[in-house]
Motif scaffolding. Structure first.
Motif, mmCIF file in Angstrom:
data_model
loop_
_atom_site.group_PDB
_atom_site.id
_atom_site.type_symbol
_atom_site.label_atom_id
_atom_site.label_comp_id
_atom_site.label_asym_id
_atom_site.label_seq_id
_atom_site.Cartn_x
_atom_site.Cartn_y
_atom_site.Cartn_z
ATOM 1 N N ILE A 1 0.864 -1.184 0.000
ATOM 2 C CA ILE A 1 0.000 0.000 0.000
ATOM 3 C C ILE A 1 0.896 1.228 0.000
ATOM 4 C CG2 ILE A 1 -1.861 1.204 1.171
ATOM 5 C CD1 ILE A 1 -2.720 -1.524 0.466
ATOM 6 N N ILE A 2 0.684 2.096 -0.979
ATOM 7 C CA ILE A 2 1.470 3.324 -1.042
ATOM 8 C C ILE A 2 0.529 4.520 -0.988
ATOM 9 C CG2 ILE A 2 3.451 2.408 -2.310
ATOM 10 C CD1 ILE A 2 2.152 3.427 -4.862
ATOM 11 N N GLU A 3 1.072 5.650 -0.619
ATOM 12 C CA GLU A 3 0.302 6.886 -0.626
ATOM 13 C C GLU A 3 0.764 7.683 -1.849
ATOM 14 O OE1 GLU A 3 0.881 9.489 2.677
ATOM 15 O OE2 GLU A 3 -1.166 10.226 2.561
ATOM 16 N N VAL A 4 -0.195 8.127 -2.669
ATOM 17 C CA VAL A 4 0.177 8.885 -3.863
ATOM 18 C C VAL A 4 -0.396 10.286 -3.772
ATOM 19 C CG1 VAL A 4 0.506 6.977 -5.451
ATOM 20 C CG2 VAL A 4 -1.770 7.887 -5.086
ATOM 21 N N ASN A 5 0.254 11.190 -4.458
ATOM 22 C CA ASN A 5 -0.136 12.603 -4.431
ATOM 23 C C ASN A 5 -1.161 12.853 -5.539
ATOM 24 O OD1 ASN A 5 -0.307 15.316 -4.444
ATOM 25 N ND2 ASN A 5 1.892 15.694 -4.623
ATOM 26 N N VAL A 6 -2.423 13.054 -5.134
ATOM 27 C CA VAL A 6 -3.472 13.239 -6.142
ATOM 28 C C VAL A 6 -3.839 14.704 -6.296
ATOM 29 C CG1 VAL A 6 -4.467 10.959 -5.942
ATOM 30 C CG2 VAL A 6 -5.232 12.749 -4.416
ATOM 31 N N SER A 7 -3.002 15.610 -5.796
ATOM 32 C CA SER A 7 -3.407 17.026 -5.804
ATOM 33 C C SER A 7 -3.618 17.555 -7.211
ATOM 34 C CB SER A 7 -2.373 17.870 -5.073
ATOM 35 O OG SER A 7 -1.168 17.812 -5.756
ATOM 36 N N GLU A 8 -2.873 17.025 -8.180
ATOM 37 C CA GLU A 8 -3.031 17.557 -9.535
ATOM 38 C C GLU A 8 -4.339 17.118 -10.178
ATOM 39 O OE1 GLU A 8 -0.514 14.840 -12.527
ATOM 40 O OE2 GLU A 8 0.619 15.788 -10.941
ATOM 41 N N LEU A 9 -4.997 16.132 -9.588
ATOM 42 C CA LEU A 9 -6.314 15.745 -10.104
ATOM 43 C C LEU A 9 -7.378 16.747 -9.684
ATOM 44 C CD1 LEU A 9 -6.406 11.920 -9.483
ATOM 45 C CD2 LEU A 9 -5.744 13.139 -11.503
ATOM 46 N N GLY A 10 -7.079 17.566 -8.673
ATOM 47 C CA GLY A 10 -8.055 18.566 -8.242
ATOM 48 C C GLY A 10 -9.220 17.968 -7.491
#
Lengths: 261, 512
Positions: A220-229
């Motif tokens: 399980i990893i944490e990904v940065n979804v900020s660019e998805l808005g």
């Protein structure tokens, strides 16, 4: 003149047979009978090959018929430009709706609480320490006691990581096997986006692998979804979201993950 | 176990000590002395009252407001108007007592000289910022694409939706009142006539329909004529209409604008000339129609003759939206902030009041109607079409396309909402930039001023509405609650409520 075009040459010189039109008409008329006869009477491999050929022809025919029909149909209403209703100021703008759909799908999913703790890959193959670590025997001190280990699997190393002094470094995470980005797929929408990895949350093999940031199948990893808005109900930007690695990164040379929703 | 805080570091200690030292010293007292001041109207520059001498200590805006009211003879407390004062040193900012004292002390200004203080009367009523969602009304089967409050009251809200219906909601009880069925495509535009008698809806099915908002019944059949969908609807101003013959203009994707007679249901004229989709149409108060199009032009039409008056070329990309400085007065017709209670009874008196309100709105914009156009080229232009086809000011600053632009109700400010997540405020007089309202994290689709022009509400793709204090440019209230994008937002003309709708299919009513 090329040698093989003698028929064309003859036609140009003398014209066609007088009954040419009738003969071609009859031939095309007989074609259906021939086809039927072959379909009924051929046996064995020939029958198989004939059916294959006939099948392909039929597909082409159906396509042609469909095209023709579509050409003739007069649509009753003006086609609506998209399936989801949009205000007039957003019509005919090429918005990327992927991220948006993602966000609403996640919200809908959250409403049903059931699937909160289930992950796409519930079980993984166990990896032994012998497979995970290679014993490093170079150098004077390490050769004797062989306490140094090199991790043979891909890893994620945080951006602010600096290696410890060689004397104290017990685990070596090779530069070539470090990953910063993962191809994250939304399971329901089939949207795949490449996103930066923030951290490794849980390696199911061993808590120590979690600490080391080892990326194996099922991690399980944490990904940065900020660019998805994506936005929460409160209007805050969603930043990190969890995903599970779906492939064997050591075999494939990339990290593919499925977003947990 | 309680967490024990670490002892403060040396830096923290010195900072705290510095702060403590500062607190000890008292605020500097205003020096003795008097200042000769002259109040001037901020729009026209006309003198308000005689020149008076005021001691420097008493130059606070509150005192000035009291003084100006008494100078103008508004002795009775009920007659007093709230005034706003601006910087007398000419940069258009807020009035600041400290700066005058500072200038007095360093000698750049002199108490012997006369100080011209620009002032402007504000709305006598005050709209409170909306803070809570008073109702979330479901009913629509698809996204809500347009909303509009009735010009008379905040209790009636009309919405157009993607489920091919328009609905009228009763905001007092928070319930749907009428469902207006008839369209066969998405309802993209809704507009109330300025006398509240007719509701017009424009749709994806190329028709405009008229409804009786009180009964919820259609008025006649669909208005057919357009060959593509309707993008915008605008009613003829009340003071300009022929008695018993209200008209409306509809803009369409088929490059035309049609003017309809609402009673007979026939096309009066079709204004053709645009070469692309017409995105916005506004019916001005002096017999002109303004239209914006994706062919990069704004066109001005004469209604009485049906001819093109001007073509305003300047934009480099699609023109998305238009706003008129008199729009609020035109929209509300003869209704003032008290709504139906004080509306005149006869047609003549109504017309007269509507005309008066229009003229008052004209005054703040320098006697002519001003127009601002927002475009995909990330700029806006301020126009005065009755004087010149050259623009007054080009307004730059947005980083992405500008979707919506609106004048404040008193015509003093312009707000623009862009896809770059920002709302920007501009001075309507000269198009000078005032503030950027930052806070949204998604594209801002629409914004609406409160009728007293002190507040602004904006709806965004990030699912929130935000209320802003226009004077300071700060966030007044964050209004989360929508589950999805907010497509449409409107502030009621009496200031009581804000209505919003979006992709989550629920209409939300916000109030203080």
């Amino acid at each position: 003149m090329p040698q093989n075009e003698y028929m064309e040459r003859f036609q140009k010189q003398h014209g066609r047979r007088l009954d040419h039109e009738e003969r071609t008409r009859k031939r095309t008329a007989r074609e259906a009978h021939h086809a039927s006869e072959k379909a009924q009477n051929l046996r064995g491999l020939r029958a198989k090959l004939y059916q294959q050929k006939r099948h392909k022809e039929k597909i082409q025919m159906k396509k042609a018929i469909k095209q023709q029909e579509e050409k003739n149909v007069k649509s009753a209403e003006p086609a609506q430009p998209s399936s989801t209703p949009l205000p007039s100021y957003l019509l005919e703008r090429s918005n990327t709706t992927n991220a948006k759909a993602l966000s609403s799908a996640i919200k809908n999913k959250r409403a049903e609480k059931a699937a909160k703790f289930s992950v796409p890959l519930p079980k993984v193959r166990g990896i032994s320490e012998a497979e995970m670590f290679k014993v490093v025997k170079t150098g004077k001190k390490t050769a004797k006691k062989s306490w140094k280990r090199m991790i043979t699997k891909p890893t994620f190393v945080g951006p602010d990581f600096t290696r410890r002094p060689v004397k104290y470094e017990r685990f070596i995470r090779p530069m070539g096997l470090r990953y910063k980005k993962a191809n994250v797929t939304h399971p329901e929408l089939g949207v795949t986006v490449q996103l930066p990895i923030i951290s490794v949350k849980k390696n199911p093999q061993n808590p120590m692998y979690t600490q080391l940031g080892v990326l194996t199948k099922g991690t399980i990893i944490e990904v940065n979804v900020s660019e998805l808005g994506l936005v929460t109900a409160g209007g805050k930007v969603v930043w990190g979201r969890w995903a599970q690695i779906a492939n064997n990164p050591e075999n494939d040379g990339c990290v593919n993950a499925v977003l947990l929703v | 176990m309680a967490t024990v805080l670490p002892p403060p570091s040396k830096r923290q200690k010195t900072a705290a000590a510095a702060r403590a030292r500062e607190q000890v010293s008292p605020p500097p007292a205003a020096p003795e002395g008097t200042q000769r001041i002259q109040f001037r109207d901020a729009d026209t520059g006309a003198a308000q009252g005689p020149v008076v001498s005021v001691s420097l200590a008493d130059l606070s805006p509150k005192n000035l407001s009291l003084l100006l009211n008494s100078l103008l003879g508004n002795i009775d407390p009920a007659d007093r108007l709230p005034y706003r004062f601006y910087n007398p040193f000419g940069d258009g900012g807020e009035f600041d007592q400290a700066e005058i004292i500072k200038r007095y002390q360093d000698g750049t200004s002199n108490t012997e000289l006369q100080l011209d203080i620009p002032c402007r009367a504000e709305a006598v009523f005050k709209v409170k910022p909306v803070t809570r969602c008073s109702a979330s009304i479901s009913g629509h089967g698809a996204s809500i694409l347009a909303t509009a409050f009735s010009p008379a009251t905040s209790s009636k809200l009309a919405t157009g939706s993607g489920d091919n219906t328009a609905r009228i909601f009763d905001c007092e009880t928070g319930t749907p009142q009428h469902t207006l069925k008839g369209h066969t495509g998405w309802v993209l535009a809704v507009a109330w006539s300025p006398d509240e008698g007719i509701l017009a809806t424009g749709s994806m099915d190329n028709t405009v329909r008229l409804w009786d908002p009180a009964k919820g019944k259609p008025l006649g059949g669909p208005l057919k004529g357009h060959t593509k969908w309707i993008t915008s609807i605008s009613w003829e101003p009340y003071h300009a209409r022929d008695p018993g013959r209200p008209r409306l203009a509809s803009a369409s994707k088929d490059f035309t604008i049609r003017i309809w007679d609402a009673v007979s249901g026939h096309t009066d004229m079709a204004l053709t000339g645009h070469k692309e989709c017409v995105t916005c149409v506004k019916w001005g108060g002096s017999g002109w129609i303004y239209s914006a199009s994706r062919d990069r032009t704004v066109k001005v039409w004469d209604v009485s003759r049906g001819t093109l008056v001007h073509t305003l070329n300047a934009h480099a990309h699609w023109v998305n939206h238009l706003a008129l400085s008199t729009e609020f007065a035109l929209r509300t017709g003869y209704f003032d902030h008290k709504g139906r209670k004080e509306a005149p009874d006869t047609v003549e008196s109504r017309k007269q009041k509507a005309k008066e309100r229009y003229d008052a709105a004209l005054k703040t914009s320098g006697g002519t109607e001003r127009l601002v156009s927002a475009s995909d080229d990330c700029t806006m232009y301020l126009w005065e079409p009755s004087k010149s086809t050259k623009h007054i000011q080009r307004m730059v600053g947005h980083q992405k396309q500008i979707n919506h632009v609106t004048f404040s109700a008193d015509g003093v400010m312009i707000a623009s909402a862009g896809f770059d997540n920002h709302v920007k405020l501009w001075q309507a007089k000269d198009g000078k930039f005032l503030y950027t309202l930052r806070g949204h994290v998604g594209a801002v689709y629409q914004c609406a001023f409160s009728p007293d022009s002190r507040l602004l509400v904006s709806g965004s793709k990030d699912t929130t509405l935000k209320a802003w204090d226009v004077r300071t440019g700060k966030l007044a209230e964050n209004l989360p609650g929508h589950q999805d994008e907010v497509f449409a937002v409107d502030w009621a003309p009496d200031g009581e409520r804000v209505g919003s709708g979006g992709q989550d299919k629920a209409v939300r009513i916000w109030r203080h």
